[in-house]
Design a protein around this motif. Structure first.
Motif, PDB file in Angstrom:
ATOM      1  N   GLY A 219       0.860  -0.998   0.032  1.00 52.50           N
ATOM      2  CA  GLY A 219      -0.091   0.096  -0.162  1.00 52.50           C
ATOM      3  C   GLY A 219       0.781   1.264   0.012  1.00 52.50           C
ATOM      4  O   GLY A 219       1.999   1.314   0.607  1.00 52.50           O
ATOM      5  N   SER A 220       0.385   2.407  -0.495  1.00 53.60           N
ATOM      6  CA  SER A 220       1.166   3.625  -0.575  1.00 53.60           C
ATOM      7  C   SER A 220       0.864   4.224   0.834  1.00 53.60           C
ATOM      8  O   SER A 220       0.183   3.829   1.565  1.00 53.60           O
ATOM      9  CB  SER A 220       0.575   4.713  -1.731  1.00 53.60           C
ATOM     10  N   ALA A 221       1.382   5.368   0.863  1.00 55.38           N
ATOM     11  CA  ALA A 221       1.188   6.301   2.223  1.00 55.38           C
ATOM     12  C   ALA A 221      -0.330   6.447   2.411  1.00 55.38           C
ATOM     13  O   ALA A 221      -1.104   6.843   1.533  1.00 55.38           O
ATOM     14  CB  ALA A 221       1.912   7.587   2.155  1.00 55.38           C
ATOM     15  N   CYS A 247      -0.034  -6.213   4.140  1.00 60.72           N
ATOM     16  CA  CYS A 247      -1.083  -6.612   5.119  1.00 60.72           C
ATOM     17  C   CYS A 247      -1.404  -5.829   6.402  1.00 60.72           C
ATOM     18  O   CYS A 247      -1.665  -6.127   7.634  1.00 60.72           O
ATOM     19  CB  CYS A 247      -0.259  -8.059   5.986  1.00 60.72           C
ATOM     20  N   MET A 248      -1.656  -4.568   6.078  1.00 59.26           N
ATOM     21  CA  MET A 248      -2.361  -3.533   6.867  1.00 59.26           C
ATOM     22  C   MET A 248      -1.251  -3.219   8.231  1.00 59.26           C
ATOM     23  O   MET A 248      -1.518  -2.484   8.877  1.00 59.26           O
ATOM     24  CB  MET A 248      -3.453  -3.925   7.734  1.00 59.26           C
ATOM     25  N   ARG A 249       0.002  -3.608   8.042  1.00 61.43           N
ATOM     26  CA  ARG A 249       1.236  -3.371   9.073  1.00 61.43           C
ATOM     27  C   ARG A 249       1.947  -1.956   8.381  1.00 61.43           C
ATOM     28  O   ARG A 249       2.563  -2.216   7.341  1.00 61.43           O
ATOM     29  CB  ARG A 249       2.247  -4.359   9.137  1.00 61.43           C
ATOM     30  N   ILE A 250       1.487  -0.924   8.861  1.00 66.20           N
ATOM     31  CA  ILE A 250       2.079   0.326   8.471  1.00 66.20           C
ATOM     32  C   ILE A 250       3.550   0.695   8.897  1.00 66.20           C
ATOM     33  O   ILE A 250       3.946   0.215  10.020  1.00 66.20           O
ATOM     34  CB  ILE A 250       1.216   1.519   8.816  1.00 66.20           C
ATOM     35  N   ARG A 253       9.631   5.449   6.394  1.00 68.55           N
ATOM     36  CA  ARG A 253      10.492   5.255   5.209  1.00 68.55           C
ATOM     37  C   ARG A 253      11.644   4.506   5.554  1.00 68.55           C
ATOM     38  O   ARG A 253      12.491   3.861   4.665  1.00 68.55           O
ATOM     39  CB  ARG A 253      10.975   6.725   4.761  1.00 68.55           C
ATOM     40  N   ASP A 254      12.050   4.152   6.756  1.00 64.05           N
ATOM     41  CA  ASP A 254      12.807   2.974   7.294  1.00 64.05           C
ATOM     42  C   ASP A 254      12.446   1.726   7.442  1.00 64.05           C
ATOM     43  O   ASP A 254      13.309   0.748   7.715  1.00 64.05           O
ATOM     44  CB  ASP A 254      13.651   3.457   8.609  1.00 64.05           C
ATOM     45  N   GLY A 255      11.083   1.580   7.198  1.00 65.57           N
ATOM     46  CA  GLY A 255      10.581   0.108   7.490  1.00 65.57           C
ATOM     47  C   GLY A 255      10.095  -0.136   8.756  1.00 65.57           C
ATOM     48  O   GLY A 255       9.705  -1.341   8.955  1.00 65.57           O
ATOM     49  N   ALA A 256      10.300   0.924   9.581  1.00 72.83           N
ATOM     50  CA  ALA A 256      10.002   0.685  11.160  1.00 72.83           C
ATOM     51  C   ALA A 256       8.471   0.520  11.303  1.00 72.83           C
ATOM     52  O   ALA A 256       7.839   1.725  10.571  1.00 72.83           O
ATOM     53  CB  ALA A 256      10.664   1.779  11.798  1.00 72.83           C
ATOM     54  N   PRO A 257       7.765  -0.266  12.112  1.00 71.89           N
ATOM     55  CA  PRO A 257       6.487  -0.010  12.209  1.00 71.89           C
ATOM     56  C   PRO A 257       5.875   1.278  12.850  1.00 71.89           C
ATOM     57  O   PRO A 257       6.763   1.801  13.418  1.00 71.89           O
ATOM     58  CB  PRO A 257       6.156  -1.288  13.455  1.00 71.89           C
ATOM     59  N   VAL A 258       4.727   1.471  12.102  1.00 68.61           N
ATOM     60  CA  VAL A 258       3.979   2.969  12.632  1.00 68.61           C
ATOM     61  C   VAL A 258       3.061   2.269  13.362  1.00 68.61           C
ATOM     62  O   VAL A 258       2.030   1.769  12.880  1.00 68.61           O
ATOM     63  CB  VAL A 258       3.711   3.578  11.482  1.00 68.61           C
ATOM     64  N   THR A 259       2.581   2.803  14.763  1.00 67.45           N
ATOM     65  CA  THR A 259       1.514   2.539  15.405  1.00 67.45           C
ATOM     66  C   THR A 259       0.407   3.659  15.418  1.00 67.45           C
ATOM     67  O   THR A 259       0.602   4.772  14.892  1.00 67.45           O
ATOM     68  CB  THR A 259       1.841   2.358  16.980  1.00 67.45           C
ATOM     69  N   TYR A 260      -0.796   3.469  15.767  1.00 71.74           N
ATOM     70  CA  TYR A 260      -1.824   4.371  15.786  1.00 71.74           C
ATOM     71  C   TYR A 260      -2.918   3.776  16.853  1.00 71.74           C
ATOM     72  O   TYR A 260      -2.804   2.538  17.210  1.00 71.74           O
ATOM     73  CB  TYR A 260      -2.516   4.657  14.514  1.00 71.74           C
ATOM     74  N   PRO A 261      -3.731   4.523  17.086  1.00 71.82           N
ATOM     75  CA  PRO A 261      -4.666   3.984  18.309  1.00 71.82           C
ATOM     76  C   PRO A 261      -5.546   2.818  17.766  1.00 71.82           C
ATOM     77  O   PRO A 261      -6.187   2.739  17.037  1.00 71.82           O
ATOM     78  CB  PRO A 261      -5.557   5.176  18.525  1.00 71.82           C
ATOM     79  N   GLY A 262      -5.586   1.662  18.611  1.00 72.03           N
ATOM     80  CA  GLY A 262      -6.160   0.576  18.315  1.00 72.03           C
ATOM     81  C   GLY A 262      -5.246  -0.637  17.545  1.00 72.03           C
ATOM     82  O   GLY A 262      -5.396  -1.707  17.198  1.00 72.03           O
ATOM     83  N   ALA A 269      -1.050 -10.886  10.025  1.00 71.14           N
ATOM     84  CA  ALA A 269       0.506 -11.373  10.122  1.00 71.14           C
ATOM     85  C   ALA A 269       1.203 -10.269  10.576  1.00 71.14           C
ATOM     86  O   ALA A 269       1.409  -9.146  10.096  1.00 71.14           O
ATOM     87  CB  ALA A 269       0.848 -12.050   8.839  1.00 71.14           C
ATOM     88  N   ARG A 270       2.049 -10.474  11.460  1.00 67.01           N
ATOM     89  CA  ARG A 270       2.861  -9.478  12.057  1.00 67.01           C
ATOM     90  C   ARG A 270       4.241  -9.292  11.211  1.00 67.01           C
ATOM     91  O   ARG A 270       4.712 -10.382  10.273  1.00 67.01           O
ATOM     92  CB  ARG A 270       3.413 -10.011  13.510  1.00 67.01           C
ATOM     93  N   PRO A 271       5.114  -8.335  11.321  1.00 60.27           N
ATOM     94  CA  PRO A 271       6.070  -8.304  10.356  1.00 60.27           C
ATOM     95  C   PRO A 271       7.197  -9.528  10.743  1.00 60.27           C
ATOM     96  O   PRO A 271       7.674 -10.004   9.793  1.00 60.27           O
ATOM     97  CB  PRO A 271       7.018  -6.928  10.955  1.00 60.27           C
TER      98      PRO A 271
END
Length: 322
Positions: A219-221, A247-250, A253-262, A269-271
């Motif tokens: 997915g794009s940004a 897989c909805m895991r955002i 730009r460094d490939g590090a996970p981005v979290t958000y509420p919930g 599937a996790r990274p």
């Protein structure tokens, strides 16, 4: 009037072989136009067209299409693989038109063939338009292979948001066995807790750790999309750093996970699950996906890529500047 122009319906399957050969020889070997051939043979242009069709049907003409060296195992594919540190890159010609499946499916087919799938192996699929459209095309036959969702369903009505539907279609096309995930992608706290103990859900989630292959979209940004999942809060400050998702895991730009509420309740599937899979095949095209693909590769969300030649060139150029 020449006899070849009389009663074309009856004549078209009874052309003399000499006439079919003459038309084919001039058209394919001498680059003559159909109009020129019609004048030389004393027939209509429509008859020349039928002569060429019949010449192919009778085996007088055989057409072979050779893949250019720039595709598949050519230098451009190898350059993308090196730049992104991927195991393998499969290229297809430039994707044209709104439908991606017919263009990208041949690349997915080659990627799957190289995995060496056997009956009992598990293949995961993500949601998204690209994977959904590829699933609808022919990508090979793999009887007995289990096809399972890598992410839960979503509220949006479009079929490509429903990973169970992609699972069903792909399993039907390859002769595999579908394993459905009856869970939303982002359930509420109580439901999320209950789903961890629901046998049918647990069975599919357990497959994530044993998959041999996964086919995922990139997915794009999120904030740049015309349509994003309803459960993603557009006003979340963290999403400003997001450049893509698998897989909805955002991720950023460094490939590090981005979290958000919930996001801690995401049923997907996790990274680390994706990194454990021997062949995680990302399928993505377009200039708007270049940064998303590079960051996803950097984060290890996939180790193989199916894309088109223009996107590959964009990936190489962008990687040089980073």
């Amino acid at each position: 009037m020449n006899a070849a122009d009389v009663a074309p319906e009856a004549q078209q399957t009874r052309f003399p072989h000499e006439l079919m050969y003459a038309a084919a020889q001039q058209y394919y070997m001498e680059d003559a136009t159909q109009g020129e051939i019609a004048k030389r043979l004393g027939v209509s242009r429509a008859t020349v067209s039928r002569l060429l069709t019949e010449a192919r049907r009778h085996g007088i003409v055989e057409i072979k299409v050779h893949r250019p060296a720039t595709l598949e195992d050519g230098p451009l594919a190898a350059e993308v693989a090196r730049a992104l540190d991927l195991a393998r890159v499969y290229l297809v010609p430039k994707v044209n038109g709104p439908t991606l499946g017919p263009w990208l499916a041949p690349g997915v087919s080659r990627a799957l063939a190289a995995v060496g799938l056997e009956s009992g192996d598990v293949v995961l699929v993500s949601s998204g338009t690209t994977v959904y459209e590829c699933a609808r095309e022919g990508v090979g036959q793999y009887p007995g292979v289990t096809i399972a969702p890598a992410v839960g369903g979503q509220e949006e009505p479009q079929p490509w948001f429903q990973t169970n539907e992609t699972t069903r279609i792909l399993a039907e096309r390859v002769g595999g066995v579908p394993a459905y995930l009856y869970a939303p992608a982002l359930p509420g706290p109580e439901l999320f807790y209950s789903l961890q103990h629901e046998p049918s859900v647990r069975r599919v989630m357990d497959l994530w750790a044993h998959a041999k292959c996964a086919i995922v979209g990139v997915g794009s940004a999120p904030l740049m999309r015309q349509m994003m999942p309803a459960f993603m809060p557009r006003d979340a400050e963290s999403l400003r750093q997001a450049v893509g998702d698998v897989c909805m895991r955002i991720y950023d730009r460094d490939g590090a996970p981005v979290t958000y509420p919930g996001s801690e309740r995401l049923v997907a599937a996790r990274p680390e699950d994706l990194r454990r899979i021997p062949a995680t095949i990302a399928v993505a095209v377009g200039a708007e996906k270049v940064l998303s693909i590079i960051a996803g590769a950097k984060g290890g969300y996939f180790n193989q890529l199916v894309t088109d030649a223009p996107t590959a060139e964009g990936l190489v150029a962008a990687a040089r500047q980073m």
